[in-house]
Design a protein around this motif. Structure first.
Motif, PDB file in Angstrom:
ATOM      1  N   UNK A  40      46.130  35.775  48.275  1.00 31.10           N
ATOM      2  CA  UNK A  40      45.136  35.425  49.291  1.00 31.10           C
ATOM      3  C   UNK A  40      44.567  36.666  49.976  1.00 31.10           C
ATOM      4  N   UNK A  41      45.442  37.627  50.259  1.00 32.48           N
ATOM      5  CA  UNK A  41      44.989  38.856  50.904  1.00 32.48           C
ATOM      6  C   UNK A  41      44.048  39.634  49.990  1.00 32.48           C
ATOM      7  N   UNK A  42      44.466  39.790  48.732  1.00 29.67           N
ATOM      8  CA  UNK A  42      43.636  40.535  47.782  1.00 29.67           C
ATOM      9  C   UNK A  42      42.316  39.812  47.524  1.00 29.67           C
ATOM     10  N   UNK A  43      42.373  38.482  47.484  1.00 33.29           N
ATOM     11  CA  UNK A  43      41.158  37.711  47.251  1.00 33.29           C
ATOM     12  C   UNK A  43      40.149  37.962  48.370  1.00 33.29           C
ATOM     13  N   UNK A  44      40.622  37.889  49.606  1.00 33.02           N
ATOM     14  CA  UNK A  44      39.736  38.137  50.747  1.00 33.02           C
ATOM     15  C   UNK A  44      39.121  39.527  50.653  1.00 33.02           C
ATOM     16  N   UNK A  45      39.947  40.495  50.268  1.00 28.73           N
ATOM     17  CA  UNK A  45      39.434  41.858  50.154  1.00 28.73           C
ATOM     18  C   UNK A  45      38.369  41.949  49.058  1.00 28.73           C
ATOM     19  N   UNK A  52      35.386  48.581  47.760  1.00 24.61           N
ATOM     20  CA  UNK A  52      36.722  49.152  47.884  1.00 24.61           C
ATOM     21  C   UNK A  52      37.647  48.539  46.817  1.00 24.61           C
ATOM     22  N   UNK A  53      37.636  47.221  46.758  1.00 28.47           N
ATOM     23  CA  UNK A  53      38.537  46.523  45.839  1.00 28.47           C
ATOM     24  C   UNK A  53      38.297  46.961  44.390  1.00 28.47           C
ATOM     25  N   UNK A  54      37.045  46.894  43.958  1.00 34.48           N
ATOM     26  CA  UNK A  54      36.786  47.167  42.539  1.00 34.48           C
ATOM     27  C   UNK A  54      36.826  48.657  42.194  1.00 34.48           C
ATOM     28  N   UNK A 299      41.886  43.115  34.582  1.00 41.24           N
ATOM     29  CA  UNK A 299      42.529  42.604  35.799  1.00 41.24           C
ATOM     30  C   UNK A 299      42.861  41.118  35.681  1.00 41.24           C
ATOM     31  N   UNK A 300      42.049  40.355  34.935  1.00 39.74           N
ATOM     32  CA  UNK A 300      42.431  38.937  34.792  1.00 39.74           C
ATOM     33  C   UNK A 300      43.701  38.833  33.955  1.00 39.74           C
ATOM     34  N   UNK A 301      43.791  39.638  32.912  1.00 36.02           N
ATOM     35  CA  UNK A 301      44.974  39.571  32.048  1.00 36.02           C
ATOM     36  C   UNK A 301      46.223  40.004  32.817  1.00 36.02           C
ATOM     37  N   UNK A 302      46.047  40.983  33.693  1.00 41.01           N
ATOM     38  CA  UNK A 302      47.209  41.440  34.460  1.00 41.01           C
ATOM     39  C   UNK A 302      47.591  40.451  35.545  1.00 41.01           C
ATOM     40  N   UNK A 303      46.604  39.995  36.302  1.00 42.63           N
ATOM     41  CA  UNK A 303      46.943  39.207  37.484  1.00 42.63           C
ATOM     42  C   UNK A 303      47.103  37.714  37.182  1.00 42.63           C
ATOM     43  N   UNK A 304      46.268  37.175  36.296  1.00 41.13           N
ATOM     44  CA  UNK A 304      46.422  35.752  35.987  1.00 41.13           C
ATOM     45  C   UNK A 304      47.608  35.553  35.039  1.00 41.13           C
ATOM     46  N   UNK A 305      47.672  36.373  33.993  1.00 44.80           N
ATOM     47  CA  UNK A 305      48.685  36.168  32.953  1.00 44.80           C
ATOM     48  C   UNK A 305      49.890  37.097  33.068  1.00 44.80           C
ATOM     49  N   UNK A 456      35.296  36.112  42.939  1.00 44.11           N
ATOM     50  CA  UNK A 456      34.495  34.927  42.616  1.00 44.11           C
ATOM     51  C   UNK A 456      34.443  34.010  43.832  1.00 44.11           C
ATOM     52  N   UNK A 457      33.231  33.811  44.347  1.00 41.72           N
ATOM     53  CA  UNK A 457      33.061  32.940  45.501  1.00 41.72           C
ATOM     54  C   UNK A 457      32.416  31.642  45.041  1.00 41.72           C
ATOM     55  N   UNK A 458      33.183  30.559  45.074  1.00 43.11           N
ATOM     56  CA  UNK A 458      32.694  29.280  44.544  1.00 43.11           C
ATOM     57  C   UNK A 458      31.966  28.489  45.612  1.00 43.11           C
ATOM     58  N   UNK A 459      31.005  27.709  45.156  1.00 47.46           N
ATOM     59  CA  UNK A 459      30.365  26.741  46.045  1.00 47.46           C
ATOM     60  C   UNK A 459      30.256  25.425  45.300  1.00 47.46           C
ATOM     61  N   UNK A 460      30.363  24.346  46.036  1.00 44.70           N
ATOM     62  CA  UNK A 460      30.083  23.033  45.459  1.00 44.70           C
ATOM     63  C   UNK A 460      28.790  22.541  46.103  1.00 44.70           C
ATOM     64  N   UNK A 461      27.802  22.257  45.255  1.00 42.54           N
ATOM     65  CA  UNK A 461      26.470  21.937  45.758  1.00 42.54           C
ATOM     66  C   UNK A 461      26.163  20.457  45.585  1.00 42.54           C
ATOM     67  N   UNK A 462      25.426  19.952  46.545  1.00 44.36           N
ATOM     68  CA  UNK A 462      24.919  18.587  46.415  1.00 44.36           C
ATOM     69  C   UNK A 462      23.841  18.596  45.325  1.00 44.36           C
TER      70      UNK A 462
END
Ligand code: WTA
Length: 665
Positions: A40-45, A52-54, A299-305, A456-462
Motif C-alpha cells: 500500500x505504501x509503495x503503491x501510493x508512492x 521518484x518511484x520509477x 517489476x511485475x515479475x518481481x513484485x507480483x510473482x 496503475x490508477x483505476x477508475x470505474x466509469x458510468x
C-alpha cells in the motif's frame, strides 16, 4: 452482468495468502514485498511521486548504457514518454549481463512436445545464439527501426531470434503460429516486414503443422519480403525450400562469430509490435517501447510473482501472445532466472505434462490461462495426486475470468494451500499485469483480480455519462486515469487510431473495453468485454473479423457473430447467417462447411464458430443495425429479457429465432 452482482452484495470470503509462502524458500531468501502494508505504501508512492518511484526501480533493475534524464514526462496525463533520453539494449539486459556473471546457468529449459525430448540452453549459449542470429539479420540488411516477422513455434531459437532482433535495434513482430496464411500475410504487410523467421514444421500434440508452407502461402502476396530464415524443427524432406529466398538457420548461424555488441537504443524506441483484435475487423499492431516495457516486465515479475534469479518460471503460454512475450521471454530473463519453454499441449500424450514439468524442473512459479485449468480439472485429480509440486510458490492466471470453483480447485489441488493464487488482469495494450495480487501478501477473493499494480490508477466509469463512479460497490467500465511505463504507445503507423480506440470513448481515460466492479471491500472484479471482442480459450477474437470472413462466402447475405459463455472455452462464438435467394436446402450443409473453412483460412482454426445458425432474417434496428444483444440473450435462454422488440424493423423474426435455437441447440 447479472450473475456477477452476487459478488457485490454477498459475502465472498477473503482468503488470506498462505503463510507457508514465507517459509518456502529453501535458500532462506525473503520475498521482495513482505506485507500488504508495504504494498500500500509503495503503491501510493508510485501514484503520487511517479518520478521518484520509477527512477529508483529503473536504475535498480536495468543496466543502462546512458542514464535517463527523467522517468516520466510530462508527469501528468497520458501521452507520456518514459525514462527520457536513456539508452539501453533489451538483449543486453536479458542475456549478456547474466551470461557474464554465470555463463553456465540455465536460461531456457526447453521441453519438447514428445515427453523426454528437449534441452537446456545456458545464458552463455543463449548469448552466442543471439549474437550469431543478430549477424544473420545484419547480413540480410536489417537495420535499426526495421520490423522483422517471427512465425515460430515454442523452441529456444525463437527467444534467440527476438533477442537478436532487439540487439540490433530492429523491431520484432511475432505472429502466433496458429494464425492462418491470410492473417500472417496481413500482419507482414501492415508492418512492412522484409524478413520472416520460421520453422520447417511445428509439432504440437503429436501432430506436425506445415509452418513453412503457411509462410510460403502468405508471402506470395508480400512483395517486400526478401528472405525467410528457416529453423529446422523436424527435418521433413518434403518441405519446400527456395534457395533464392530461403536460408537455413543452422547453415547461417555457423557463418558468424559468437559475439557481436548490442546497439544502444533510446528508451522510447520500439521494442516490438504485437497485433491484437479490436472491435473492428482490422487487427492493430500495438507498439511497445524498450525501457518502459522492460521496467514493468521486471517489476511485475518481481513484485507480483516474487521471481528471484534462483527461480525456475513456467509460463504455459505461446510466445505469440503478450503473456508469452513478457513471461516466457523478457521478464524471467531480465531477472536472470530460468524460463521453461514448453512446446506441447496440456494433454498430450497424457494430462500430466504440466505436473511432470513442474516436478522435473522444480518450478517455482507457474502461469497459465484458466481455459487450461478447466480442461485439467475435468481430466480428474488422480492425474495430479502422485506429484510433489511443493516447489511452487506462486500460481498465476490471466486472459479470462477464473470461475470461483476453478480458483478453489487450483488452490486446493495444485497449490495445496501453500502457494499464492494470482488472478492477474492485463491486455496486449498494457504490456504486463495492471491488476493482481502480490504473492504472499495480498488477501484474496476467488474470482477477483484484487487490486491495481504499481503506477496503475483505476477508475470505474458510468457507461452512459462517462462519470467516474467513486467509492465501493460500483459497477461500470474499467478505465485508467494515468499512464504507467509499459502502456502501448501507439498503433503501428496509426497514432490516430490509437487515440480513437483508447482515449476517445471516455476523454481523459484509457478505455480497456472491459466491464468491472469494485466490491464493498474495494476488490476489483472483471466482468468481461463490453465491445465486440470475444475470448475463446484465451484467444482474443473480434466478432467483426469472423463476420467479415463469413461474408466472403458468395452464398451469404448477412452474418452476425456473438460470444456466449462456455464451460470449457470460457466463451464460444456462435454465428447467425442469412443466405442469398436461390441457395437450395441441399446446399446448406456444404455452405456451412465452407464458412467454417473460410474462418479457419482467414483467421485461424481456433476462431471457427462452434455453431452456425442459418436464419431467414436477423433482428435489426430501423437504421439497419443488427441487434447482436438480442441474439446473445436468445442463446443463453434469456428470451424473457429481450426488452421492447417492437421498435425493431422486423420484430417478427425474433420468435423464429427463439424457436430455431430451442429446437436445434
Ligand atoms: C481478458 C491477455 C478476466 C480481458 C493478457 C482483456 C481477463 C483481455 C483477465 C485481453 C482476468 C485478461 N480476468 N478477464 N484476469 N485477464 N482478461 O490482449 O477481457 O490477449 O481485455 O491479453 O483478456 O486479452 P489479451
Amino acid at each position: 452482468m447479472s450473475h456477477h452482482d452476487e459478488h457485490l452484495s454477498e459475502n465472498v470470503s477473503i482468503v488470506q495468502p498462505p503463510v507457508n509462502f514465507f517459509k518456502k524458500r529453501p535458500d532462506g531468501l525473503e520475498p521482495y514485498i513482505k506485507s500488504f502494508e508495504e504494498y500500500q505504501t509503495l503503491y501510493q508512492q508510485s501514484i503520487r511521486e511517479p518520478n521518484k518511484f520509477y527512477s529508483e526501480q529503473a536504475r535498480e533493475h536495468l543496466t543502462w548504457f546512458k542514464d535517463f534524464d527523467i522517468a516520466k514526462w510530462p508527469e501528468h496525463g497520458f501521452e507520456n514518454s518514459w525514462f527520457v533520453n536513456g539508452e539501453l539494449n533489451a538483449s543486453y539486459n536479458c542475456v549478456d549481463r547474466h551470461a557474464f556473471k554465470n555463463p553456465d546457468k540455465p536460461a531456457i529449459i526447453y521441453e519438447g512436445d514428445e515427453p523426454g525430448t528437449g534441452r537446456t540452453v545456458t545464458y552463455g549459449e543463449l548469448l552466442e545464439l543471439t549474437c550469431r542470429a543478430a549477424q544473420i539479420l545484419i547480413n540480410i540488411g536489417i537495420k535499426k527501426g526495421d520490423t522483422v516477422a517471427v512465425y515460430l513455434p515454442m523452441v529456444p531459437e525463437t527467444i534467440a531470434t527476438i533477442m537478436a532482433i532487439n540487439r540490433i535495434g530492429a523491431i520484432h513482430s511475432v505472429v502466433f503460429a496458429g494464425f492462418s496464411a491470410t492473417a500472417l500475410r496481413d500482419r507482414i504487410n501492415d508492418a512492412k516486414s522484409t524478413v520472416v523467421f520460421t520453422a520447417d514444421q511445428s509439432v504440437r500434440g503429436g501432430r506436425a503443422v506445415e509452418t513453412k508452407r503457411i509462410v510460403d502461402q502468405a508471402i506470395k502476396e508480400c512483395p517486400q519480403v526478401k528472405n525467410v530464415v528457416v529453423f529446422k524443427r523436424t527435418g521433413d524432406k518434403s518441405v519446400p525450400f527456395d534457395p533464392k529466398i530461403d536460408l537455413w538457420w543452422h547453415e547461417e548461424i555457423i557463418k558468424y562469430k559468437p559475439y557481436v555488441p548490442p546497439v544502444a537504443v533510446n528508451s522510447e524506441d520500439p521494442l516490438y509490435l504485437l497485433y491484437t483484435s479490436g472491435s473492428t475487423g482490422k487487427p492493430k499492431g500495438l507498439v511497445h517501447t524498450t525501457a518502459g516495457y522492460l521496467v514493468n516486465a521486471v517489476i511485475s515479475a518481481k513484485y507480483v510473482f516474487d521471481i528471484h534469479p534462483e527461480d525456475t518460471v513456467f509460463t504455459a503460454a505461446d510466445i505469440g501472445w503478450v503473456l508469452g512475450h513478457t513471461y516466457v521471454a523478457y521478464a524471467p530473463l531480465a531477472i536472470g532466472a530460468t524460463t521453461v519453454m514448453y512446446e506441447g499441449t496440456p494433454v498430450y500424450p497424457t494430462p500430466t505434462r504440466f505436473w511432470d514439468i513442474i516436478d522435473d524442473y522444480k518450478c517455482t512459479q507457474f502461469y497459465v490461462a484458466p481455459t487450461a485449468l478447466r480442461l485439467l480439472k475435468r481430466a480428474g485429480d488422480h492425474h495430479i495426486a502422485p506429484y510433489d509440486l511443493s516447489t511452487l510458490r506462486a500460481l498465476g492466471t490471466v486472459g479470462e475470468p477464473i470461475a470461483p470453483d476453478v480458483w478453489e480447485w487450483y488452490y486446493e489441488t495444485i497449490s495445496r494451500k501453500k502457494a499464492s493464487i494470482l488472478d492477474t488482469f492485463w491486455q496486449t495494450e498494457t504490456g504486463g499485469p495492471v491488476l493482481g495480487p502480490l504473492a504472499g501478501v495480498t488477501p484474496l477473493k476467488p474470482g477477483s483480480c484484487s487490486f491495481p499494480f504499481f503506477g496503475v490508477e483505476c477508475a470505474i466509469l458510468d457507461p452512459q455519462s462517462g462519470e467516474e463512479l467513486t467509492g465501493n460497490e460500483v459497477e461500470g467500465i474499467l478505465a485508467f486515469k494515468t499512464s504507467w511505463p509499459s502502456i502501448a504507445r501507439t498503433v503501428w503507423k496509426d497514432y490516430n487510431r490509437y487515440l480513437e480506440t483508447y482515449f476517445k470513448p471516455f476523454p481523459g481515460y484509457f478505455f480497456t473495453g472491459d466491464g468491472a466492479a469494485r466490491d464493498k471491500d474495494g476488490f476489483f472484479w472483471i466482468l468481461g468485454r463490453v465491445d465486440d471482442v470475444v475470448n475463446v480459450s484465451g484467444h482474443r477474437l473480434s466478432t467483426a473479423e469472423i463476420e467479415a470472413a463469413i461474408l466472403e462466402n458468395p452464398a451469404v447475405a448477412e452474418s452476425a457473430a456473438v460470444g456466449i459463455p462456455n464451460d470449457l472455452t470460457g466463451q464460444a462464438v456462435i454465428s447467425f447467417v442469412s443466405l442469398k435467394a436461390g441457395v437450395t436446402p441441399e446446399q446448406i450443409e456444404k455452405t456451412k462447411l465452407e464458412m467454417r473453412m473460410t474462418v479457419r483460412k482467414e483467421i485461424g482454426p481456433f476462431a471457427a464458430p462452434k455453431e452456425i445458425f442459418i436464419v431467414d432474417d436477423l433482428p435489426k434496428t430501423r437504421s439497419g443495425k443488427i441487434m447482436r444483444r438480442i441474439l446473445r440473450k436468445i442463446l443463453v435462454g434469456e428470451e424473457d429479457q429481450l426488452g421492447d422488440v417492437s421498435t425493431l424493423s422486423n420484430p417478427q423474426c425474433v420468435d423464429d429465432l427463439i424457436n430455431l435455437v430451442k429446437t436445434t441447440y
